[in-house]
Structure formats: structure tokens, C-alpha cells
Design an enzyme around this catalytic site. Structure first.
Site: not given
Ligand code: IMP
Ligand code: MG
Length: 170
Positions: A98, A126, A154
Site C-alpha cells: 500500500d 496500490k 482482513d
Molecule cells: P503498507 O505498509 O502501507 O504498504 O501496508 C501494507 C499492509 O497494510 C499490508 O500488508 C496489509 O496488511 C495492510 N493493508 C493495506 N491495504 C489494505 C487493504 O486494502 N485491505 C487489507 N489490508 C490492507
């Protein structure tokens, strides 16, 4: 909000197989460590490794974020990898990239521990929400910046068991 299936289980299966084949090619003779990031990647990881037919090891890690999910928060290990990664090729396997905060934390930590190479494989990405650039040559699907769940991801701690990926259909 109208929730609907945005990626069907058959499409997931095709993507997971493709990623497995890519990894087999790229990591042939490199004996990689495939590092599953819990909890979200557990189903994706279990399916992916069954397409891996090269020499490898699996390991598991868990990360927690104290942030609010909007501004960058502190990230820390809940469970550290158990295999010594010095000199090893490590492929981080996560459910979704994300902002990139999680992947960035794991990548830089593994590099500090002298991994030979570090790359990321994620079922979903994303890109629109990315805050840090991440080396992720293995991505199943680029999706819009919308919340999704199912197939390991989740929704308020539930729905990880769903066979497909659901969202608001945007
Ligand atoms: P980041 O650290 O912002 O890249 O987010 C990564 C983590 O956030 C992922 O491993 C997911 O556990 C959680 N995450 C991000 N977007 C979503 C979503 O749309 N649905 C569920 N979990 C998400
Ligand atoms: Mg996760």
C-alpha cells in the site's frame, strides 16, 4: 457501500501460478529464502510456494505499525525471521503493498543484516498510495486505492478465509 468481488478465485490462481513461474526462473540456483509476512500473506504464500520447484527455504515474520495508516508510523518486528539471512537471497512475500512502509522496513532491515539480495513479491499493489519506492518485480495485480479484503486480507480482523478478493468495486 456496495461490496463486490473485484478479483475472482480463478484469476487469483492464474496470477499466483504466473508469479511462481517467474520466481522459479529468476531464482534458479539462488536457493532463496521466501519470507512470508504474517498475517495477511498466509494464504497467498501457501498457494505460491506450491508452484515453487527450485531449491529454497521458507520463513515467517510479522510486523506491527504504530501509525494511523495515513501518516508514516513507527514499524517494528512482532516476529523476526528465524533463518540467518546473511549472504542469502531473500524474497519478501506480502499480501499487498500500500504505502510501502512495511516493505521498506523489512527490506532495509534485511539489507542491514547483510542479505545478498532483497526483493518483494506481493499479490496486490496500490501504486496510487505509494509513499516509498519499493523494488517489487513480482506483483499479481495493480488495484485502485480502495480497501479490499479476502484471500488472507482482513476486514476488521475477519474475512481472511474468503476465496476471492472483495472491495467496493471501484
Ligand atoms: P503498507 O505498509 O502501507 O504498504 O501496508 C501494507 C499492509 O497494510 C499490508 O500488508 C496489509 O496488511 C495492510 N493493508 C493495506 N491495504 C489494505 C487493504 O486494502 N485491505 C487489507 N489490508 C490492507
Ligand atoms: Mg500485511
Amino acid at each position: 457501500m456496495n461490496q463486490s468481488c473485484i478479483i475472482h478465485d480463478k484469476a487469483i490462481k492464474v496470477a499466483v501460478k504466473r508469479l511462481g513461474e517467474q520466481i522459479n526462473k529468476s531464482y534458479a540456483d539462488q536457493d532463496p529464502i521466501l519470507l512470508c509476512i504474517l498475517n495477511g500473506a498466509f494464504i497467498f504464500f501457501a498457494d505460491l510456494v506450491r508452484y515453487i520447484d527450485i531449491s529454497h527455504q521458507v520463513d515467517f515474520a510479522q510486523i506491527t505499525s504504530y501509525g494511523d495508516g495515513i501518516t508514516p508510523g513507527d514499524v517494528a518486528w512482532v516476529l523476526k525471521p528465524s533463518i540467518d539471512i546473511a549472504g542469502r537471497n531473500v524474497l519478501i512475500v506480502d499480501d499487498i503493498i500500500d504505502t510501502g512502509q512495511t516493505a521498506r522496513f523489512v527490506c532495509s532491515n534485511l539489507r542491514m543484516r547483510k542479505a545478498k539480495s532483497v526483493a518483494v513479491c506481493a499479490l496486490l499493489s496500490k501504486m496510487a498510495n505509494r509513499k516509498w519506492s519499493i523494488y517489487a518485480p513480482y506483483v499479481g495485480f495493480e488495484i485502485a486505492d480502495t480497501f479490499v479484503y479476502g484471500y488472507g486480507l482482513d476486514r476488521k480482523g475477519r474475512d481472511r478465509n474468503l476465496r476471492a478478493i472483495y472491495g467496493n468495486g471501484e
